[in-house]
Design an enzyme around this catalytic site. Structure first.
Site, short mmCIF file in Angstrom:
data_model
loop_
_atom_site.label_atom_id
_atom_site.label_comp_id
_atom_site.label_asym_id
_atom_site.label_seq_id
_atom_site.Cartn_x
_atom_site.Cartn_y
_atom_site.Cartn_z
N GLY A 154 -4.45 -4.26 -3.91
CA GLY A 154 -5.46 -3.23 -4.16
C GLY A 154 -4.71 -1.97 -4.53
O GLY A 154 -4.10 -1.35 -3.67
N GLN A 187 2.00 -6.02 -3.25
CA GLN A 187 2.44 -6.14 -1.85
C GLN A 187 3.73 -5.31 -1.66
O GLN A 187 3.91 -4.33 -2.33
CB GLN A 187 2.66 -7.61 -1.44
CG GLN A 187 1.37 -8.43 -1.33
CD GLN A 187 0.78 -8.82 -2.65
OE1 GLN A 187 1.42 -9.46 -3.46
NE2 GLN A 187 -0.47 -8.46 -2.90
N ASP A 223 0.81 -1.23 0.00
CA ASP A 223 0.00 0.00 0.00
C ASP A 223 0.84 1.27 0.00
O ASP A 223 0.43 2.31 0.55
CB ASP A 223 -0.97 0.02 1.21
CG ASP A 223 -1.87 -1.20 1.20
OD1 ASP A 223 -2.21 -1.68 0.11
OD2 ASP A 223 -2.25 -1.66 2.30
P1 GDP Z 1 -0.76 0.38 -3.54
O1 GDP Z 1 -1.38 -0.89 -3.11
O2 GDP Z 1 0.70 0.43 -3.29
O3 GDP Z 1 -1.10 0.74 -4.97
O4 GDP Z 1 -1.41 1.51 -2.62
P2 GDP Z 1 -2.97 1.65 -2.22
O5 GDP Z 1 -3.74 2.09 -3.39
O6 GDP Z 1 -3.43 0.43 -1.51
O7 GDP Z 1 -2.88 2.77 -1.09
C1 GDP Z 1 -2.33 4.02 -1.33
C2 GDP Z 1 -3.40 5.09 -1.07
O8 GDP Z 1 -2.78 6.34 -0.99
C3 GDP Z 1 -4.42 5.21 -2.18
O9 GDP Z 1 -5.65 5.60 -1.63
C4 GDP Z 1 -3.86 6.33 -3.05
O10 GDP Z 1 -4.85 7.03 -3.78
C5 GDP Z 1 -3.24 7.22 -2.02
N1 GDP Z 1 -2.03 7.96 -2.43
C6 GDP Z 1 -1.00 7.57 -3.21
N2 GDP Z 1 -0.03 8.51 -3.24
C7 GDP Z 1 -0.48 9.52 -2.44
C8 GDP Z 1 0.09 10.77 -2.03
O11 GDP Z 1 1.21 11.12 -2.37
N3 GDP Z 1 -0.67 11.52 -1.18
C9 GDP Z 1 -1.91 11.14 -0.74
N4 GDP Z 1 -2.56 11.95 0.06
N5 GDP Z 1 -2.46 9.98 -1.12
C10 GDP Z 1 -1.74 9.17 -1.93
P1 IMO Z 2 -0.86 -4.13 -2.31
O1 IMO Z 2 -0.43 -4.69 -3.64
C1 IMO Z 2 -0.96 -4.57 2.02
C2 IMO Z 2 -1.04 -8.64 3.61
C3 IMO Z 2 -2.30 -9.12 4.31
C4 IMO Z 2 -1.73 -10.11 5.30
C5 IMO Z 2 -0.58 -10.74 4.52
C6 IMO Z 2 -0.95 -12.05 3.84
O2 IMO Z 2 -2.16 -3.43 -2.36
O3 IMO Z 2 0.22 -3.38 -1.67
P2 IMO Z 2 -2.45 -12.74 1.77
O4 IMO Z 2 -3.85 -12.37 1.40
O5 IMO Z 2 -1.43 -12.36 0.76
O6 IMO Z 2 -2.34 -14.18 2.19
O7 IMO Z 2 -2.14 -11.89 3.10
O8 IMO Z 2 -0.21 -9.80 3.52
N1 IMO Z 2 -1.25 -8.14 2.24
C7 IMO Z 2 -1.18 -6.85 1.90
N2 IMO Z 2 -1.00 -5.75 2.67
N3 IMO Z 2 -1.05 -4.44 0.68
C8 IMO Z 2 -1.20 -5.53 -0.10
O9 IMO Z 2 -1.17 -5.47 -1.44
C9 IMO Z 2 -1.31 -6.80 0.50
N4 IMO Z 2 -1.49 -8.06 0.05
C10 IMO Z 2 -1.42 -8.87 1.12
O10 IMO Z 2 -2.97 -8.06 4.95
O11 IMO Z 2 -1.16 -9.42 6.39
MG MG Z 3 -2.88 -1.59 -1.83
#
Ligand code: GDP
Ligand code: IMO
Ligand code: MG
Length: 420
Positions: free
Chosen positions: A39, A221, A12
């Site tokens: 996600g 991840q 994330d």
């Molecule tokens: P990913 O899984 O690595 O693609 O990250 P996620 O989408 O799960 O979580 C990142 C969250 O932070 C999302 O809601 C993005 O829209 C938001 N985001 C990404 N970069 C920035 C930033 O520089 N500032 C803010 N405020 N939000 C950001």
């Molecule tokens: P993105 O790509 C954050 C975490 C789960 C759990 C562990 C194992 O959005 O960064 P799993 O479902 O893979 O067996 O879960 O890994 N996890 C993540 N945490 N971002 C993700 O993906 C994750 N995918 C799995 O919360 O702790």
């Molecule tokens: Mg994510």
């Protein structure tokens, strides 16, 4: 030539936004591992979209998007995502390719994930329950079904065979839930899959590289969730690091050029497991609130803490990171004081490495503190205009990691990114 974008923390980090931002510079965007546990959030014309299976280059219509062999594919999620993307005017059938070697996540994998987590009780991993662990277990256990098998007349009998095997396992867990609705959805969704461009991913991508096309490998991840190098057993089941690009797409290591490591300006983790710099106080809650730190896949609150340079240093080493992209810097805009973790006190002794297991030792982070910048940076677009306190924070991180922070993300929008 292949560049990589991957997460350096526990996921994330904002990889989706960054891939979407970089996509115009590449010809192919390819996912190499993970499944619908990912996600990745993008803002397209102001509209929020979360991608779980489709690579984050899909909104750039002239780009090829490949789901590589290292991915475990959830056909049900893919179908829903395709419908969403189509509703936004994207002709996904034109540019989305799937490797025939990618393993399928079956309904019983999801059931097994759930049964296994329930059986673990307090020691549960905090899995996303998308069937990731069981699907990768079937891959390495040499049982799984692959996307290419869908085109085989014997698919149903292969499915029945593995279903029976899974049922015996589910019975051993005393798992009683009726999964027939999941199976109905699965069979409906694989019909759509059969219509896709199912390719031999390794020849496909190597041909593109040979033609001089540029490939961007999109990690899911984060490095601290890697099955080998993460905080085992609280990890995911794939190789999330740059080495995973080679096995997950079928490309040779010398083809990889830049490895862009994405890190938040602080740190989060969702699910269970060690998190040395976690803040179990109002500051942690404040970061969660300002940063909207709730899981993009499960909606669970993310645990928040200070940036951890010991873990980041480790992640830079195992990935060969060439450039760091720091995201969510704007979330720290109002904080008067910031901390960065520079070493761990492990059982009272100061150490600068990540230990092989982090659950049975007491880790106390050692912090260096910085004055916050207390300025709204979300509308800034030039490095020079950033507040000095923010530059001090970033400079320190640069020097500590010996890898430059080259991009600073200051908001979720496509254009909110500053070149350092
Ligand atoms: P990913 O899984 O690595 O693609 O990250 P996620 O989408 O799960 O979580 C990142 C969250 O932070 C999302 O809601 C993005 O829209 C938001 N985001 C990404 N970069 C920035 C930033 O520089 N500032 C803010 N405020 N939000 C950001
Ligand atoms: P993105 O790509 C954050 C975490 C789960 C759990 C562990 C194992 O959005 O960064 P799993 O479902 O893979 O067996 O879960 O890994 N996890 C993540 N945490 N971002 C993700 O993906 C994750 N995918 C799995 O919360 O702790
Ligand atoms: Mg994510």
């Amino acid at each position: 030539m292949v560049d990589v974008i991957l997460g350096l923390q526990w996921g994330d980090e904002g990889k989706g936004k960054i891939v979407d931002y970089f996509a115009p510079n590449y010809d192919v965007i390819a996912r190499f591992q993970g499944g619908a546990n990912a996600g990745h959030t993008l803002y397209v014309n102001g509209q929020k979209v979360v991608l779980h299976q489709i690579p984050s280059g899909i909104f750039h219509e002239d780009k090829i998007n490949l789901i590589g062999n290292g991915v475990v594919l959830d056909a049900v999620t893919l179908k829903k995502e395709c419908e969403k993307v189509a509703s936004m005017g994207i002709d996904y059938k034109k540019n989305l390719y799937i490797s025939e070697r990618a393993h399928l996540i079956l309904p019983t994998h999801r059931a097994l994930d759930k049964a296994s987590e329930l059986a673990k009780g307090n020691e549960k991993i905090g899995s996303t329950l998308k069937g990731i662990g069981p699907a990768y277990m079937d891959k390495t256990g040499r049982n799984g079904l692959r996307v290419g098998d869908l085109l085989d007349k014997g698919f149903i009998s292969q499915y029945i065979k593995i279903r029976l095997k899974h049922q015996r396992l589910l019975d051993s867990y005393n798992f009683q839930e009726d999964i027939s609705a999941w199976e109905d959805e699965f069979f409906e969704s694989i019909e759509l899959l059969r219509d896709f461009k199912i390719v031999n991913g390794e020849y496909f991508i190597n041909d593109k590289i040979q033609q001089g096309k540029k490939v961007l490998a999109e990690g899911a991840q984060g490095s601290m969730l890697d099955v080998d190098f993460g905080t085992f057993p609280f990890v995911t089941s794939s190789s999330t690091i740059s080495a995973g690009v080679c096995t997950g797409l079928g490309i040779a290591p010398q083809k990889i050029k830049d490895v862009f490591g994405v890190s938040k300006a602080y740190c989060t983790r969702v699910g269970s497991g060690p998190f040395p710099t976690e803040l179990n106080d109002e500051t942690g809650e404040l970061i969660r609130k300002i940063g909207s730190e709730f899981g993009a896949t499960t909606g669970r609150p993310r645990r928040c803490g200070w940036i951890d340079l010991v873990a980041l240093n480790f992640a830079c080493m195992i990935n060969g990171v060439t450039k760091i992209i720091m995201t969510k810097t704007d979330i720290l805009d109002t904080l008067p004081e910031l901390n960065v973790c520079t070493s761990y006190k492990i059982n009272g002794e100061e150490k600068n490495y990540v230990p092989f297991q982090m659950t049975q030792v007491k880790i106390d982070p050692v912090f260096k503190s910085f004055a916050g910048w207390q300025t709204d940076i979300t509308a800034m677009s030039e490095y020079d205009s950033l507040p000095q306190n923010m530059k001090n924070y970033i400079d320190y991180i640069n020097k500590f990691l010996k890898v430059p922070v080259k991009f600073i993300s200051n908001g979720p929008g496509r254009d909110q990114i500053i070149l350092a």
